[in-house]
Design a protein around this motif. Structure first.
Motif, PDB file in Angstrom:
ATOM      1  N   GLY A 168       0.751  -1.382   0.201  1.00 39.44           N
ATOM      2  CA  GLY A 168       0.020   0.056   0.046  1.00 39.44           C
ATOM      3  C   GLY A 168       1.009   0.917  -0.245  1.00 39.44           C
ATOM      4  O   GLY A 168       0.329   2.455   0.375  1.00 39.44           O
ATOM      5  N   LEU A 169       2.328   1.384  -0.472  1.00 39.08           N
ATOM      6  CA  LEU A 169       3.319   2.967   0.239  1.00 39.08           C
ATOM      7  C   LEU A 169       2.514   2.820  -1.830  1.00 39.08           C
ATOM      8  O   LEU A 169       2.270   3.102  -2.705  1.00 39.08           O
ATOM      9  CB  LEU A 169       4.708   1.813  -0.456  1.00 39.08           C
ATOM     10  N   PRO A 170       2.729   4.301  -1.459  1.00 38.68           N
ATOM     11  CA  PRO A 170       2.062   5.144  -2.567  1.00 38.68           C
ATOM     12  C   PRO A 170       3.077   5.132  -3.492  1.00 38.68           C
ATOM     13  O   PRO A 170       4.161   5.777  -4.206  1.00 38.68           O
ATOM     14  CB  PRO A 170       3.079   6.825  -1.741  1.00 38.68           C
ATOM     15  N   LEU A 171       3.409   4.533  -4.196  1.00 36.49           N
ATOM     16  CA  LEU A 171       4.160   4.093  -5.789  1.00 36.49           C
ATOM     17  C   LEU A 171       4.146   4.865  -6.953  1.00 36.49           C
ATOM     18  O   LEU A 171       5.104   5.258  -7.344  1.00 36.49           O
ATOM     19  CB  LEU A 171       4.267   2.634  -6.405  1.00 36.49           C
ATOM     20  N   LYS A 172       2.662   5.508  -6.866  1.00 35.12           N
ATOM     21  CA  LYS A 172       1.873   6.404  -7.895  1.00 35.12           C
ATOM     22  C   LYS A 172       1.902   7.198  -7.585  1.00 35.12           C
ATOM     23  O   LYS A 172       1.664   7.706  -6.491  1.00 35.12           O
ATOM     24  CB  LYS A 172       0.815   5.711  -8.827  1.00 35.12           C
ATOM     25  N   GLY A 173       1.897   8.183  -8.196  1.00 36.68           N
ATOM     26  CA  GLY A 173       1.712  10.041  -7.450  1.00 36.68           C
ATOM     27  C   GLY A 173       0.701  10.687  -9.111  1.00 36.68           C
ATOM     28  O   GLY A 173       1.727  10.525 -10.157  1.00 36.68           O
ATOM     29  N   GLU A 174       0.005  11.770  -8.223  1.00 41.17           N
ATOM     30  CA  GLU A 174      -0.285  12.169  -9.379  1.00 41.17           C
ATOM     31  C   GLU A 174       0.791  13.150 -10.121  1.00 41.17           C
ATOM     32  O   GLU A 174       2.103  14.506  -9.666  1.00 41.17           O
ATOM     33  CB  GLU A 174      -1.150  13.431  -9.153  1.00 41.17           C
ATOM     34  N   GLY A 175       1.052  13.547 -11.474  1.00 43.72           N
ATOM     35  CA  GLY A 175       2.146  13.955 -12.278  1.00 43.72           C
ATOM     36  C   GLY A 175       3.673  13.593 -12.345  1.00 43.72           C
ATOM     37  O   GLY A 175       4.306  14.015 -12.675  1.00 43.72           O
ATOM     38  N   ASP A 176       3.014  11.905 -12.989  1.00 38.86           N
ATOM     39  CA  ASP A 176       4.383  11.380 -12.636  1.00 38.86           C
ATOM     40  C   ASP A 176       4.783  10.761 -13.536  1.00 38.86           C
ATOM     41  O   ASP A 176       6.085  11.225 -13.671  1.00 38.86           O
ATOM     42  CB  ASP A 176       4.134   9.912 -11.861  1.00 38.86           C
ATOM     43  N   ASP A 177       3.591  11.171 -14.839  1.00 38.60           N
ATOM     44  CA  ASP A 177       4.153  11.421 -16.056  1.00 38.60           C
ATOM     45  C   ASP A 177       4.773  13.079 -16.533  1.00 38.60           C
ATOM     46  O   ASP A 177       5.805  12.852 -17.209  1.00 38.60           O
ATOM     47  CB  ASP A 177       2.978  11.429 -17.064  1.00 38.60           C
ATOM     48  N   LYS A 178       5.072  13.105 -15.646  1.00 37.92           N
ATOM     49  CA  LYS A 178       6.175  14.934 -15.574  1.00 37.92           C
ATOM     50  C   LYS A 178       6.995  14.754 -15.125  1.00 37.92           C
ATOM     51  O   LYS A 178       7.538  15.868 -15.402  1.00 37.92           O
ATOM     52  CB  LYS A 178       5.085  15.992 -15.267  1.00 37.92           C
ATOM     53  N   CYS A 179       7.715  13.274 -14.918  1.00 40.24           N
ATOM     54  CA  CYS A 179       8.521  13.466 -13.575  1.00 40.24           C
ATOM     55  C   CYS A 179      10.329  13.771 -14.441  1.00 40.24           C
ATOM     56  O   CYS A 179      10.993  14.660 -13.955  1.00 40.24           O
ATOM     57  CB  CYS A 179       8.881  12.372 -13.218  1.00 40.24           C
ATOM     58  N   LEU A 180       9.700  13.746 -15.841  1.00 43.76           N
ATOM     59  CA  LEU A 180      10.789  14.017 -17.118  1.00 43.76           C
ATOM     60  C   LEU A 180      11.267  15.571 -17.235  1.00 43.76           C
ATOM     61  O   LEU A 180      12.617  15.994 -16.680  1.00 43.76           O
ATOM     62  CB  LEU A 180      11.169  12.956 -17.832  1.00 43.76           C
ATOM     63  N   SER A 181      10.208  16.198 -17.192  1.00 40.07           N
ATOM     64  CA  SER A 181      10.275  17.347 -17.719  1.00 40.07           C
ATOM     65  C   SER A 181      10.973  19.150 -16.287  1.00 40.07           C
ATOM     66  O   SER A 181      10.873  19.301 -16.339  1.00 40.07           O
ATOM     67  CB  SER A 181       8.759  17.844 -17.814  1.00 40.07           C
ATOM     68  N   ILE A 182      10.154  17.930 -15.184  1.00 40.21           N
ATOM     69  CA  ILE A 182      10.703  18.887 -13.553  1.00 40.21           C
ATOM     70  C   ILE A 182      12.320  18.423 -13.317  1.00 40.21           C
ATOM     71  O   ILE A 182      13.038  19.451 -13.493  1.00 40.21           O
ATOM     72  CB  ILE A 182      10.105  17.649 -12.629  1.00 40.21           C
ATOM     73  N   LEU A 183      12.687  17.470 -14.104  1.00 41.97           N
ATOM     74  CA  LEU A 183      13.729  16.730 -13.318  1.00 41.97           C
ATOM     75  C   LEU A 183      15.004  17.659 -14.785  1.00 41.97           C
ATOM     76  O   LEU A 183      16.165  18.165 -14.580  1.00 41.97           O
ATOM     77  CB  LEU A 183      14.562  15.370 -13.666  1.00 41.97           C
ATOM     78  N   ASN A 184      14.004  17.784 -15.814  1.00 46.07           N
ATOM     79  CA  ASN A 184      15.374  18.116 -16.898  1.00 46.07           C
ATOM     80  C   ASN A 184      15.400  19.645 -16.359  1.00 46.07           C
ATOM     81  O   ASN A 184      16.464  19.787 -16.729  1.00 46.07           O
ATOM     82  CB  ASN A 184      14.568  17.860 -18.181  1.00 46.07           C
TER      83      ASN A 184
END
Length: 472
Positions: A168-184
């Motif tokens: 039940g740990l939070p492996l998924k979250g809102e905005g995960d598909d934008k993780c690369l844009s945040i990292l870039n």
């Protein structure tokens, strides 16, 4: 009385409409009625389940009884165990320890006792003010979910090899598909800072044009290099896994490029160790072999027992997090194994696929890379099945099954013949053994005929059609 109430209990699958009832009064009544040695159990309870059952509230058997410093994540955060305002060296320590936890998870431990001992991952949204920490933790979580997905898809692991249960740990979250844009975005900011540091003319203008990562300008360049190498490794690793997941091997060429880039960044991460340990006031040379960070300091924001109550269905397990050096070595070996998978032919014959698997196994790959190879071979089989027009099981998989059955027959024949060499059979058993040997040899003969027939059909399919110009 207790027996009558127990017989009234039936097993129903829990769903969204399930209504939970408090069983405390029932358990209290049962405790007063049961004699020593009696227990309540369902209809399917057997000896195996009795041997593997856990005694609730026994500290040696029930992980939920293990004493821990905090009763909840909120309590840990409220006590200041996971501050958001960190010195840059502390942020790098969090990155390094999280990488070591991820490698430990790959080695067969649970997410709850490795990656998600990080308090920042358990409440990722509160890290938003620290863009560097937020970007790194977010892409780490997405990568872990991606690895868990294709390992589960491959179905080649046991629990002791790889633990996919999420508790039940939070492996998924809102905005995960934008993780690369945040990292870039963070990568570009640090890269601009590094370019300014290298230019002696503009170095004096750093404070005016850019926000420094830390207060000492003499250390700015070393810090920028250390941060960039870690961010870019995470980006390359994520890209490599994503491209390798594309069907029919369409992404293997791009995956190879990102793997090469990831190996280069790992080398830079290794080089940053001297710089980070030299500026760490707490580093001790005698402890470097067991450290989980490049600086030698203990990372903040981690609690090994924070998820102990989530592990109550399992006995307590002691976890030794891999050292920072061992984690770097592991990911280096993992990328090298994944790079070998990129050399897999797109449409291999059964012989080529088997030989590739044999050669690949010689490098003793870990489960993550073995699972990726399994997924790639499964995709190849599905492609061959589609091209052959069978609509189901492809020729490639039929040949694989034929090969496996042929090898099984060879082993069975060898096993039977060893009985003669070891004088295990009595004369009265010879007739039965001869019958088995004849059956196995005839089965082997049929497989050989099938193999030759398949090879002939393949040759005919590859031959170009001849056209009679006279139409005769």
């Amino acid at each position: 009385m207790a027996e009558q109430e127990a017989n009234c209990l039936t097993a129903f699958p829990a769903g969204e409409q399930t209504v939970w009832a408090d069983v405390s009064p029932f358990l209290g009544t049962v405790c007063r009625e049961l004699e020593v040695g009696e227990l309540i159990h369902g209809e399917n309870f057997n000896l195996f389940e009795a041997m593997s059952a856990l005694e609730i509230m026994d500290p040696k058997m029930d992980s939920g009884m293990t004493s821990c410093g905090y009763n909840s994540v909120e309590e840990a955060i409220g006590s200041g165990a996971a501050p958001i305002k960190l010195h840059l060296l502390q942020t790098i320590d969090v990155m390094d320890h999280l990488l070591a936890c991820e490698a430990t998870w790959h080695k067969g431990h649970s997410l709850a006792q490795t990656v998600f001992t990080c308090l920042y991952l358990l409440n990722l949204e509160r890290t938003s003010p620290n863009s560097l920490l937020h970007a790194y933790c977010k892409v780490t979580r997405v990568t872990c979910n991606l690895i868990r997905s294709f390992v589960s898809q491959s179905r080649t692991h046991e629990e002791e090899d790889f633990f996919t249960m999420a508790f039940g740990l939070p492996l998924k979250g809102e905005g995960d598909d934008k993780c690369l844009s945040i990292l870039n975005a963070v990568d570009e900011t640090v890269a601009r800072q590094l370019r300014a540091c290298k230019n002696s003319v503009t170095r004096k203008k750093i404070a005016d044009d850019y926000e420094s990562l830390q207060p000492d300008p003499d250390l700015e360049e070393g810090y920028c290099k250390a941060v960039l190498s870690r961010l870019r490794f995470r980006k390359s690793f994520y890209h490599a896994l994503t491209y390798m997941g594309k069907p029919q091997g369409r992404g293997l060429e791009m995956a190879h490029k990102h793997i090469v880039s990831g190996l280069s960044e790992l080398a830079r991460i290794r080089e940053s160790s001297d710089f980070l340990s030299s500026i760490s006031s707490r580093a001790c040379k005698g402890e470097f072999d067991d450290r989980t960070t490049a600086s030698g300091q203990e990372a903040v924001g981690f609690d090994a027992s924070i998820n102990s109550r989530l592990l109550s269905p399992t006995p307590p397990r002691s976890i030794n997090i891999l050292s920072w050096k061992m984690a770097i070595d592991y990911f280096e070996k993992l990328l090298q194994d994944l790079d070998r998978i990129c050399l897999l032919p797109l449409n291999p014959t059964i012989e080529e696929a088997l030989q590739f698997a044999v050669d690949f196994q010689k490098s003793q790959p870990d489960l993550v890379s073995r699972s990726q190879l399994q997924v790639e071979m499964t995709c190849n089989n599905q492609q061959n099945g589609t091209s052959s027009g069978s609509g189901g099981e492809g020729l490639w998989m039929r040949q694989m099954k034929s090969w496996a059955e042929e090898q099984t027959c060879w082993i069975a024949c060898r096993f039977l013949m060893l009985g003669f060499e070891l004088e295990l059979y009595s004369p009265s058993e010879y007739c039965m053994i001869y019958w088995y040997v004849e059956h196995v040899l005839m089965t082997l003969f049929h497989y050989k005929v099938f193999k030759e027939r398949s090879a002939t059909e393949n040759e005919h399919e590859r031959m170009p059609l001849s056209v009679d110009p006279l139409g005769s």
